[in-house]
Design an enzyme around this catalytic site. Sequence first.
Site, PDB file in Angstrom:
ATOM      1  CD  GLU A  93      -3.221   5.069   2.296  1.00  0.00           C
ATOM      2  OE1 GLU A  93      -2.767   3.768   3.110  1.00  0.00           O
ATOM      3  OE2 GLU A  93      -4.377   4.509   3.122  1.00  0.00           O
ATOM      4  CG  ASP A  94      -3.182   8.341   5.531  1.00  0.00           C
ATOM      5  OD1 ASP A  94      -4.168   8.226   4.725  1.00  0.00           O
ATOM      6  OD2 ASP A  94      -3.035   7.997   6.898  1.00  0.00           O
TER       7      ASP A  94
END
Length: 741
Positions: A93-94
């Site tokens: 996600e990051d």
Amino acid sequence: MNAISEQQLEEEKLTIQAAYEQMLGKIKSSMDDEDKRNIKAAYEMAVEAHAPQRRKSGEPYILHPIAVAQICAEEIGLGPTAIVSALLHDVVEDTPVTLEDIQKEFGEKIAHIVDGLTKLDHSVNAESPQAENFKKVLGTLIEDVRVVLIKMADRLHNMRTLGAMPRHKQLKIASETEYIYAPLAHRLGLYAIKTEYQDLVLKIRDPETYHGIARKLQETKRARTTYIEKFIEPIQKELDEMDVPYKVLGRPKSIFSIMNKLKTKKVAFEEIYDLFAVRIVVDVPPKKEKPVCWLAYSTVTDIYQPIPERLKDWITTPKSNGYESLHTTVVGPNGRYVEVQIRSQRMDEIAERGFAAHWKYKGVSAQPNVYDRWLSSIRDLFDNKESDAVEFINDFKTNLFNEEVYVYTPKGDMRMLPKGATALDFAFDIHSEVGYHCSAVKVNNKLVPMGYKLKHGDQVTVITNKNQKPTESWLKMVVTGKARSKIRSSMKEELRKKGIFGKEALERKFKNLKIDFEENIDFLVKYYDLKSRVDLYFAYAIEQLSTTDINKLFTISNGKLTEIVEEVPESETDATAPSGPTRKERRKSKIKPKIVINGQSADQFKYELATCCNPVQGDYIFAYMSNNGCKIHRSSCPNATQLMANYGYRIMKAEWSASMGNDFVAELLITGVDKGVGVIQTLSVEISNKLGLNIRSFYIDGHEGYFEGRVKLVVSNTDQLTVAIKALKKLEGIQSVTRIA
Ligand code: MN
């Protein structure tokens, strides 16, 4: 951002390394070399990927995934696969690392779990991204429960470290935790985590109360410890003689549960006696668990007087979340009530860690596999493709009930339903087709209303009729997620059909009136301020709008409608006169759908349909009360979760008025002689099959061959009712048919 010095970076490296090693020390399951290699590789990948990131508190981001992995190992008892996934849970996600990278390095299974933990792509056009995300996570629950368990650990660490967030975000996260994570933790048997969630939510919402109770617990700790020791002493003496390994613990209850007691009992802290519970845990092989627990029970109750009503035997019948334990409350020294919990080591582990421990002991306990059953009910919810995310979450939440009732089919099979479930829920539980066509229900051979609340041991028989179909009012008679979602999707189908019917009827009318359909239809849509043609067809189908209105409001020439402009007396258009409703407003109110708020007509509230989500009849809705009146939102409104989570007290139940179209419910009182041919059968065949009417409820009471029945019918007009009464009177054995409502 301030530059971070070399020295600081060195120190951080050491902190990270220490956190990692501490985490490794908490892994209890045995690991082979491959497991060790994988964990190390995951750690290294995560360290590198998160290197540039920091948490709101300023600390290196990587400390978060390490902490989550530690919670998984230490507090949930998960193994190497989950540890690897937890370390990688925020990577996709990051950071630039992709799912493919993870799959290459760690294989399909880990990639699948990490995918489940990765929030939905932001480009996905979701009405409520939060709910969509949760639905995604829950979707993986039925495939691999570890996804949800890791999510629980993730949320726990975030809740523990919420301090650095701005206040409004703290409140939002706390609401979410209370709304879905805490009940889910309960359902999964993660008792310790659920309790901590609740405490942390309270700490954020109401820090004063939280710290007040925490302080008092601290202040009274010494006196409590002394009391517990005094209480335990004679018990220990007796247990020692049993020659069974055991431990006795005395633990204070959670701050949240103490707060609840203060609130519901309206007493001061000093007046609460059961601030703690004593737990006796015996370590015996599975076969001996039950007798040894009861032996311990008898030991305790020989020493202290038990309160009989407080005995709870969850060993013979475990709770649906797998909880097994024997509870009793006894009168301890100084006349104080003390709760004593008695269980085996295995039961204790399941009680604390639920789901995860459950797999470890699979097959050991005699109890039916409660989780499998629960998971299959969640699977049912996913089968309903139509439900949107917020509806899904609502339905899902109803599946998080704490307790259930056990009832039986006519063949003697046991079914487990949530407490509060009704006869109609039972029908849907058997099969959705049985639910759709449920026309009457018998409990222990007596007819009951469909909304009858099931009790333990009820034997339930469902009588179906192929002409029967769900109506809006059914939603009020069910509590299970499955029944709700099935009824709703059947009604949506019904609405669609009604819309088609409306279109056909309108086309016919237009033809008769010599109005050109295509040329005028959009004009009408606009005139009534509707969103689409479908809305107009629907409004016509349910007679919110009729051709009489059209005749009154318009003139027809050359197949075209023209609005009749009312002659307004000069004086009334005076600018100083109080302004009445404009024509547009009058028009709108004419077509305003009827809504019921908390069981009362919404007309008394100044209500409006919210413009953010534009609810239409049939949508699942709620009312939001504010100083400027009342707004009706769709439950799937993008603002819904936030409104519900933050302004729970302003939310009221709202429903479309049950009078879809002009249908109304009439109640008939029928008396007669039952010659044993099955009067119910005769009546329901006549009403449903021959007359084609819907039976809303059916209640028959009889003794000595004479019977009295009450039947609620759905009819469109009094003519239909008269025909029905006449037909029923002609049936054999019927003496009288009277309309009573
Ligand atoms: Mn995270």
